[in-house]
Scaffold this motif. Structure first.
Motif, PDB file in Angstrom:
ATOM      1  N   ARG A 131       0.817  -1.201   0.073  1.00 15.29           N
ATOM      2  CA  ARG A 131       0.052  -0.024   0.053  1.00 15.29           C
ATOM      3  C   ARG A 131       0.992   1.362  -0.005  1.00 15.29           C
ATOM      4  NH1 ARG A 131      -4.469   2.214   4.281  1.00 15.29           N
ATOM      5  NH2 ARG A 131      -2.655   2.827   5.470  1.00 15.29           N
ATOM      6  N   LEU A 132       0.557   2.095  -0.891  1.00 19.96           N
ATOM      7  CA  LEU A 132       1.375   3.202  -1.129  1.00 19.96           C
ATOM      8  C   LEU A 132       0.711   4.578  -0.371  1.00 19.96           C
ATOM      9  CD1 LEU A 132       2.822   3.267  -4.653  1.00 19.96           C
ATOM     10  CD2 LEU A 132       3.641   2.192  -2.694  1.00 19.96           C
ATOM     11  N   SER A 133       0.931   5.403   0.181  1.00 14.44           N
ATOM     12  CA  SER A 133       0.441   6.452   0.691  1.00 14.44           C
ATOM     13  C   SER A 133       0.966   7.777   0.029  1.00 14.44           C
ATOM     14  CB  SER A 133       0.677   6.545   2.234  1.00 14.44           C
ATOM     15  OG  SER A 133       0.021   5.335   2.813  1.00 14.44           O
ATOM     16  N   CYS A 134       0.314   8.698   0.009  1.00 12.90           N
ATOM     17  CA  CYS A 134       0.648   9.957  -0.433  1.00 12.90           C
ATOM     18  C   CYS A 134      -0.210  11.178   0.321  1.00 12.90           C
ATOM     19  CB  CYS A 134       0.232  10.371  -1.772  1.00 12.90           C
ATOM     20  SG  CYS A 134       0.630  11.793  -2.671  1.00 12.90           S
ATOM     21  N   ALA A 135       0.693  11.790   1.393  1.00 18.67           N
ATOM     22  CA  ALA A 135       0.120  12.823   2.009  1.00 18.67           C
ATOM     23  C   ALA A 135       0.002  14.221   1.223  1.00 18.67           C
ATOM     24  CB  ALA A 135       0.817  12.812   3.411  1.00 18.67           C
ATOM     25  N   VAL A 136      -0.939  14.736   1.146  1.00 22.29           N
ATOM     26  CA  VAL A 136      -1.051  15.991   0.410  1.00 22.29           C
ATOM     27  C   VAL A 136      -1.445  17.353   1.439  1.00 22.29           C
ATOM     28  CG1 VAL A 136      -2.164  17.171  -1.470  1.00 22.29           C
ATOM     29  CG2 VAL A 136      -2.034  14.807  -1.324  1.00 22.29           C
ATOM     30  N   SER A 137      -0.634  18.358   1.086  1.00 23.78           N
ATOM     31  CA  SER A 137      -0.636  19.500   1.984  1.00 23.78           C
ATOM     32  C   SER A 137      -0.533  20.812   1.192  1.00 23.78           C
ATOM     33  CB  SER A 137       0.085  19.491   3.301  1.00 23.78           C
ATOM     34  OG  SER A 137       1.468  19.397   2.728  1.00 23.78           O
ATOM     35  N   GLY A 138      -1.249  21.737   1.927  1.00 27.55           N
ATOM     36  CA  GLY A 138      -0.787  23.070   1.347  1.00 27.55           C
ATOM     37  C   GLY A 138      -1.964  23.339   0.034  1.00 27.55           C
ATOM     38  N   TYR A 139      -2.862  22.851   0.009  1.00 28.05           N
ATOM     39  CA  TYR A 139      -3.929  23.302  -1.079  1.00 28.05           C
ATOM     40  C   TYR A 139      -5.193  23.614  -0.515  1.00 28.05           C
ATOM     41  CZ  TYR A 139      -6.365  18.691  -0.901  1.00 28.05           C
ATOM     42  OH  TYR A 139      -7.172  17.555  -0.401  1.00 28.05           O
ATOM     43  N   ALA A 140      -6.046  24.565  -0.995  1.00 23.68           N
ATOM     44  CA  ALA A 140      -7.439  24.700  -0.470  1.00 23.68           C
ATOM     45  C   ALA A 140      -8.420  24.680  -1.353  1.00 23.68           C
ATOM     46  CB  ALA A 140      -7.228  26.255   0.345  1.00 23.68           C
TER      47      ALA A 140
END
Length: 126
Positions: free
Chosen positions: A19-28
Protein backbone atom coordinates in the motif's frame (compact mmCIF):
# COMPACT_ATOMS: atom_id res chain seq x y z
CA UNK A 1 1.60 25.42 -3.67
CA UNK A 2 0.71 21.88 -2.68
CA UNK A 3 3.20 19.43 -1.28
CA UNK A 4 2.96 15.68 -1.82
CA UNK A 5 4.90 13.20 0.28
CA UNK A 6 4.95 9.59 -0.86
CA UNK A 7 5.68 6.51 1.20
CA UNK A 8 5.06 2.78 1.32
CA UNK A 9 7.12 1.22 -1.45
CA UNK A 10 9.17 -1.90 -1.02
CA UNK A 11 10.03 -5.33 -2.36
CA UNK A 12 7.59 -8.23 -2.56
CA UNK A 13 7.25 -11.50 -4.38
CA UNK A 14 4.78 -12.14 -7.16
CA UNK A 15 1.27 -12.20 -5.78
CA UNK A 16 2.12 -10.00 -2.83
CA UNK A 17 0.57 -6.71 -1.76
CA UNK A 18 1.75 -3.22 -0.94
CA UNK A 19 0.00 0.00 0.00
CA UNK A 20 1.37 3.34 -1.06
CA UNK A 21 0.46 6.57 0.69
CA UNK A 22 0.63 10.16 -0.47
CA UNK A 23 0.12 12.89 2.11
CA UNK A 24 -1.12 16.08 0.43
CA UNK A 25 -0.82 19.47 2.07
CA UNK A 26 -0.84 23.13 1.20
CA UNK A 27 -3.91 23.29 -0.99
CA UNK A 28 -7.34 24.76 -0.37
CA UNK A 29 -9.17 23.83 -3.53
CA UNK A 30 -12.27 21.70 -3.54
CA UNK A 31 -11.79 20.63 -7.13
CA UNK A 32 -8.83 18.39 -7.98
CA UNK A 33 -7.53 15.47 -9.91
CA UNK A 34 -5.02 13.19 -8.21
CA UNK A 35 -3.36 10.11 -9.47
CA UNK A 36 -0.60 7.57 -9.35
CA UNK A 37 1.96 7.24 -12.10
CA UNK A 38 4.81 4.79 -12.49
CA UNK A 39 8.01 4.70 -14.43
CA UNK A 40 10.10 1.63 -15.11
CA UNK A 41 13.74 1.93 -16.22
CA UNK A 42 13.95 2.87 -19.87
CA UNK A 43 10.22 3.49 -20.17
CA UNK A 44 8.01 6.55 -20.16
CA UNK A 45 6.06 7.56 -17.11
CA UNK A 46 2.56 6.12 -17.33
CA UNK A 47 -0.68 6.80 -15.52
CA UNK A 48 -1.87 3.98 -13.31
CA UNK A 49 -5.05 5.32 -11.72
CA UNK A 50 -6.79 8.65 -11.19
CA UNK A 51 -9.36 10.02 -8.78
CA UNK A 52 -11.23 13.30 -8.94
CA UNK A 53 -12.89 15.42 -6.29
CA UNK A 54 -16.25 13.79 -7.00
CA UNK A 55 -14.81 10.37 -6.26
CA UNK A 56 -14.68 9.29 -9.86
CA UNK A 57 -11.87 6.89 -10.67
CA UNK A 58 -10.20 5.52 -13.76
CA UNK A 59 -7.75 2.66 -13.88
CA UNK A 60 -5.26 1.61 -16.49
CA UNK A 61 -6.28 -1.74 -17.98
CA UNK A 62 -3.08 -3.33 -16.70
CA UNK A 63 -4.07 -2.80 -13.05
CA UNK A 64 -7.86 -3.15 -13.10
CA UNK A 65 -9.07 -5.58 -10.50
CA UNK A 66 -5.72 -5.56 -8.69
CA UNK A 67 -5.11 -1.95 -7.63
CA UNK A 68 -7.47 0.32 -5.69
CA UNK A 69 -7.15 4.06 -5.22
CA UNK A 70 -8.74 5.80 -2.27
CA UNK A 71 -8.53 9.12 -0.48
CA UNK A 72 -8.99 9.89 3.18
CA UNK A 73 -10.22 13.46 3.14
CA UNK A 74 -9.85 13.85 6.90
CA UNK A 75 -6.16 13.00 6.63
CA UNK A 76 -5.65 14.55 3.18
CA UNK A 77 -3.95 11.34 2.18
CA UNK A 78 -4.17 9.41 -1.08
CA UNK A 79 -3.68 5.65 -1.05
CA UNK A 80 -2.90 3.00 -3.62
CA UNK A 81 -3.60 -0.54 -2.51
CA UNK A 82 -1.79 -2.94 -4.81
CA UNK A 83 -2.69 -6.62 -4.71
CA UNK A 84 -1.67 -9.60 -6.84
CA UNK A 85 1.51 -7.81 -7.79
CA UNK A 86 3.42 -8.94 -10.86
CA UNK A 87 7.04 -8.43 -11.90
CA UNK A 88 5.83 -6.03 -14.60
CA UNK A 89 4.51 -3.74 -11.84
CA UNK A 90 8.11 -3.03 -10.84
CA UNK A 91 8.69 0.71 -11.17
CA UNK A 92 9.13 3.97 -9.34
CA UNK A 93 5.67 5.13 -8.31
CA UNK A 94 4.69 8.78 -8.06
CA UNK A 95 1.59 10.50 -6.78
CA UNK A 96 0.58 13.68 -8.56
CA UNK A 97 -2.15 16.30 -8.50
CA UNK A 98 -3.57 19.33 -10.21
CA UNK A 99 -6.14 21.84 -9.07
CA UNK A 100 -7.55 23.52 -12.15
CA UNK A 101 -11.26 23.69 -11.44
CA UNK A 102 -11.98 21.19 -14.20
CA UNK A 103 -14.82 18.77 -13.89
CA UNK A 104 -13.26 15.43 -13.11
CA UNK A 105 -9.87 14.39 -14.38
CA UNK A 106 -10.17 16.02 -17.78
CA UNK A 107 -6.53 15.36 -18.49
CA UNK A 108 -4.36 12.41 -17.53
CA UNK A 109 -1.27 13.70 -19.25
CA UNK A 110 1.92 13.87 -17.24
CA UNK A 111 2.44 17.46 -18.36
CA UNK A 112 -0.86 18.61 -16.85
CA UNK A 113 -0.04 17.47 -13.33
CA UNK A 114 1.47 20.42 -11.49
CA UNK A 115 2.46 18.77 -8.23
CA UNK A 116 4.42 15.59 -7.72
CA UNK A 117 5.55 13.45 -4.82
CA UNK A 118 9.15 12.29 -4.62
CA UNK A 119 8.51 8.74 -5.83
CA UNK A 120 8.74 5.41 -4.09
CA UNK A 121 10.24 2.21 -5.51
CA UNK A 122 8.14 -0.90 -5.91
CA UNK A 123 9.98 -4.10 -6.82
CA UNK A 124 8.19 -7.36 -7.51
CA UNK A 125 10.30 -10.47 -7.85
CA UNK A 126 9.24 -13.68 -9.55
Amino acid sequence: GAQLETSGGGSVQTGGSLRLSCAVSGYAYSSYCMGWFRQAPGKEREGVVFIDSDGGTRYADSVKGRFTISKDNAKNTLYLQMNSLKPEDTAMYYCAAYFRGWIGCMSERVADFDYWGQGTQVTVSS
